[in-house]
Write a protein that holds these residues in place. Structure first.
Motif, PDB file in Angstrom:
ATOM      1  N   ARG A 263     -21.086  -5.904   0.092  1.00 34.89           N
ATOM      2  CA  ARG A 263     -20.953  -5.528  -1.317  1.00 34.89           C
ATOM      3  C   ARG A 263     -19.482  -5.480  -1.692  1.00 34.89           C
ATOM      4  NH1 ARG A 263     -25.361  -0.766  -2.665  1.00 34.89           N
ATOM      5  NH2 ARG A 263     -27.157  -1.705  -1.608  1.00 34.89           N
ATOM      6  N   ARG A 264     -19.170  -5.845  -2.904  1.00 33.55           N
ATOM      7  CA  ARG A 264     -17.791  -5.834  -3.365  1.00 33.55           C
ATOM      8  C   ARG A 264     -17.665  -4.914  -4.570  1.00 33.55           C
ATOM      9  NH1 ARG A 264     -16.412  -6.233   0.561  1.00 33.55           N
ATOM     10  NH2 ARG A 264     -14.240  -6.509  -0.094  1.00 33.55           N
ATOM     11  N   ARG A 265     -16.535  -4.231  -4.691  1.00 33.49           N
ATOM     12  CA  ARG A 265     -16.264  -3.391  -5.858  1.00 33.49           C
ATOM     13  C   ARG A 265     -15.785  -4.287  -7.003  1.00 33.49           C
ATOM     14  NH1 ARG A 265     -18.611   1.172  -6.173  1.00 33.49           N
ATOM     15  NH2 ARG A 265     -17.106   1.658  -7.829  1.00 33.49           N
ATOM     16  N   VAL A 266     -16.366  -4.088  -8.182  1.00 33.37           N
ATOM     17  CA  VAL A 266     -15.985  -4.883  -9.353  1.00 33.37           C
ATOM     18  C   VAL A 266     -15.858  -3.971 -10.565  1.00 33.37           C
ATOM     19  CG1 VAL A 266     -17.016  -7.050  -8.570  1.00 33.37           C
ATOM     20  CG2 VAL A 266     -18.417  -5.415  -9.834  1.00 33.37           C
ATOM     21  N   LYS A 267     -14.974  -4.338 -11.461  1.00 31.49           N
ATOM     22  CA  LYS A 267     -14.831  -3.599 -12.717  1.00 31.49           C
ATOM     23  C   LYS A 267     -15.600  -4.326 -13.805  1.00 31.49           C
ATOM     24  CE  LYS A 267     -10.297  -1.668 -11.504  1.00 31.49           C
ATOM     25  NZ  LYS A 267      -8.855  -1.576 -11.868  1.00 31.49           N
ATOM     26  N   LEU A 268     -16.923  -4.367 -13.622  1.00 32.49           N
ATOM     27  CA  LEU A 268     -17.808  -5.075 -14.539  1.00 32.49           C
ATOM     28  C   LEU A 268     -19.019  -4.201 -14.841  1.00 32.49           C
ATOM     29  CD1 LEU A 268     -17.750  -8.603 -12.827  1.00 32.49           C
ATOM     30  CD2 LEU A 268     -16.652  -7.982 -14.998  1.00 32.49           C
ATOM     31  N   ALA A 300     -23.432   0.171 -10.799  1.00 29.93           N
ATOM     32  CA  ALA A 300     -22.440   1.232 -10.567  1.00 29.93           C
ATOM     33  C   ALA A 300     -21.144   0.690  -9.978  1.00 29.93           C
ATOM     34  CB  ALA A 300     -23.027   2.323  -9.669  1.00 29.93           C
ATOM     35  N   GLY A 301     -20.673  -0.442 -10.506  1.00 35.10           N
ATOM     36  CA  GLY A 301     -19.403  -0.996 -10.060  1.00 35.10           C
ATOM     37  C   GLY A 301     -19.451  -1.739  -8.747  1.00 35.10           C
ATOM     38  N   GLU A 302     -20.647  -2.033  -8.250  1.00 39.89           N
ATOM     39  CA  GLU A 302     -20.771  -2.790  -7.007  1.00 39.89           C
ATOM     40  C   GLU A 302     -21.481  -4.111  -7.269  1.00 39.89           C
ATOM     41  OE1 GLU A 302     -20.812  -0.282  -2.949  1.00 39.89           O
ATOM     42  OE2 GLU A 302     -22.698  -0.252  -4.052  1.00 39.89           O
ATOM     43  N   LEU A 303     -20.916  -5.183  -6.705  1.00 44.16           N
ATOM     44  CA  LEU A 303     -21.533  -6.510  -6.737  1.00 44.16           C
ATOM     45  C   LEU A 303     -22.386  -6.630  -5.476  1.00 44.16           C
ATOM     46  CD1 LEU A 303     -21.590  -9.340  -8.162  1.00 44.16           C
ATOM     47  CD2 LEU A 303     -19.750  -9.987  -6.582  1.00 44.16           C
ATOM     48  N   ILE A 304     -23.705  -6.680  -5.659  1.00 42.32           N
ATOM     49  CA  ILE A 304     -24.640  -6.622  -4.528  1.00 42.32           C
ATOM     50  C   ILE A 304     -25.325  -7.980  -4.371  1.00 42.32           C
ATOM     51  CG2 ILE A 304     -26.643  -5.426  -3.574  1.00 42.32           C
ATOM     52  CD1 ILE A 304     -25.916  -3.085  -5.537  1.00 42.32           C
ATOM     53  N   PRO A 305     -25.119  -8.668  -3.237  1.00 39.67           N
ATOM     54  CA  PRO A 305     -25.718  -9.995  -3.052  1.00 39.67           C
ATOM     55  C   PRO A 305     -27.243  -9.967  -3.131  1.00 39.67           C
ATOM     56  CG  PRO A 305     -24.045  -9.548  -1.367  1.00 39.67           C
ATOM     57  CD  PRO A 305     -24.297  -8.252  -2.076  1.00 39.67           C
ATOM     58  N   THR A 306     -27.808 -11.000  -3.745  1.00 40.59           N
ATOM     59  CA  THR A 306     -29.263 -11.163  -3.818  1.00 40.59           C
ATOM     60  C   THR A 306     -29.693 -12.363  -2.982  1.00 40.59           C
ATOM     61  OG1 THR A 306     -29.261 -10.247  -6.064  1.00 40.59           O
ATOM     62  CG2 THR A 306     -31.238 -11.432  -5.363  1.00 40.59           C
ATOM     63  N   ARG A 307     -29.116 -13.533  -3.285  1.00 47.06           N
ATOM     64  CA  ARG A 307     -29.388 -14.748  -2.523  1.00 47.06           C
ATOM     65  C   ARG A 307     -28.054 -15.405  -2.188  1.00 47.06           C
ATOM     66  NH1 ARG A 307     -33.996 -15.808  -0.134  1.00 47.06           N
ATOM     67  NH2 ARG A 307     -34.042 -18.026  -0.655  1.00 47.06           N
ATOM     68  N   LEU A 308     -27.781 -15.574  -0.898  1.00 49.54           N
ATOM     69  CA  LEU A 308     -26.513 -16.151  -0.458  1.00 49.54           C
ATOM     70  C   LEU A 308     -26.724 -17.557   0.080  1.00 49.54           C
ATOM     71  CD1 LEU A 308     -24.953 -13.117   1.452  1.00 49.54           C
ATOM     72  CD2 LEU A 308     -24.253 -14.020  -0.770  1.00 49.54           C
ATOM     73  N   LEU A 309     -25.774 -18.421  -0.203  1.00 49.38           N
ATOM     74  CA  LEU A 309     -25.781 -19.743   0.407  1.00 49.38           C
ATOM     75  C   LEU A 309     -25.123 -19.665   1.781  1.00 49.38           C
ATOM     76  CD1 LEU A 309     -24.841 -22.049  -2.598  1.00 49.38           C
ATOM     77  CD2 LEU A 309     -27.089 -21.286  -1.838  1.00 49.38           C
TER      78      LEU A 309
END
Length: 334
Positions: A263-268, A300-309
């Motif tokens: 997971r990555r922190r994002v300001k989105l 909540a400010g986290e980019l959470i992968p769903t489907r990865l290549l």
């Protein structure tokens, strides 16, 4: 006389928007195109009846990971109804069950409009017996052919809009926008009953699925007449099925971490679904050439992968050097 050697299959990544012909099942169409493309891995994005024509996105390689997106997406159809007749299947393939007179009042635009409006919004449909829905491992249409009736539970679907395209004598043509799982045959029958004369479907054409339409679609006949190199130009980027999703672009270090599932922190702001890209090794941050990494959601400010290549899939798309789908909503790199 010996058979010609079998052509080796290729690792292809992308989507072909097929304009499916009448009389061909979705799987038959897929297999014909797969052989033409010599594709190693392929799948379609949901069944389109043999008696229906129109948009059938076919996924190859990495794009198969996003086929469920198209399956779950809203659909758009042009449906042609024959008033005054009902059939065993709800369409022209079935046997005639009943004939009723079609009055002038039934087919005037106001009556048709009122009948269509009665089915807008969330409605419940009972799946038809002549459908591919499974019961105890068998399709319902198999039971129907044996004269067996299976009890079916009603399902909720959503009809977003119905526009009347044509209303001539006993034929009505409609533009229907609906949720996944909507049975247009059932809708046609219900509208016919609302008009008091009955109806069945005599033609159905899918014109849209999620963010893709028939624009850019190719017929099987045209594909068959092409050289292999020309067919390859019909292969759209793997992310075309996500083209109406917001975009998140990661820097090179963040992209590498994202591909490991971190997971990555994002300001989105929160988002149910986004498509995620990294920089192209040659074209850099050029938005037309960024590399698709997969899909994710933001909470909540986290980019959470769903489907990865996989790295191999990413490299395969780089080798094909296909530009990515256009942005639905730009976002800063992080």
């Amino acid at each position: 006389m010996s058979k010609p050697p079998r052509q080796p299959r290729r690792q292809l990544h992308g989507v072909i928007l097929l304009d499916k012909p009448l009389g061909l099942s979705s799987n038959d169409a897929l297999q014909k195109v797969r052989r033409l493309m010599r594709a190693e891995k392929a799948g379609h994005t949901g069944t389109l009846d043999p008696l229906a024509t129109g948009l059938l996105p076919l996924c190859f390689g990495a794009a198969t990971k996003f086929s469920q997106v198209s399956l779950d997406a809203d659909k758009r159809y042009t449906a042609t109804l024959k008033l005054g007749q009902t059939t065993t299947t709800g369409d022209a393939e079935g046997e005639l069950v009943q004939t009723r007179p079609v009055t002038t009042e039934a087919v005037n635009p106001q009556s048709v409009r009122a009948a269509c409006d009665a089915f807008l919004g969330d409605i419940e449909q009972i799946p038809p017996m002549h459908s591919a829905l499974k019961h105890q491992g068998r399709a319902l249409y198999e039971y129907a052919r044996e004269g067996v009736e299976i009890e079916r539970a009603a399902r909720q679907v959503t009809i977003h809009a119905i526009d009347i395209l044509r209303c001539d004598d006993d034929v009505v043509e409609l533009d229907v926008r609906c949720s996944k799982g909507t049975y247009i045959r059932t809708l046609a029958e219900d509208i016919g009953e609302r008009l008091g004369c009955g109806a069945h479907l005599i033609a159905l054409r899918r014109t849209g699925s999620g963010g893709v339409t028939l624009q850019g679609a190719v017929t099987l006949e045209v594909l068959q007449g092409m050289s292999e190199s020309d067919r390859d130009t019909c292969l759209l980027p793997a992310d075309v099925l996500l083209s109406d999703w917001p975009v998140v672009t990661l820097t090179e270090p963040e992209a590498a971490r994202f591909l490991t599932g971190l997971r990555r922190r994002v300001k989105l702001p929160d988002a149910a679904q986004v498509r995620v890209y990294g920089p192209h090794p040659v074209h850099g941050d050029d938005p037309a050439w960024r590399v698709l990494l997969g899909s994710a959601h933001i909470k909540a400010g986290e980019l959470i992968p769903t489907r990865l290549l996989s790295p191999a899939e990413v490299q395969g798309m780089l080798t094909q050097s296909a530009p990515v789908a256009p942005e639905a909503e730009a976002s800063p790199a992080i």
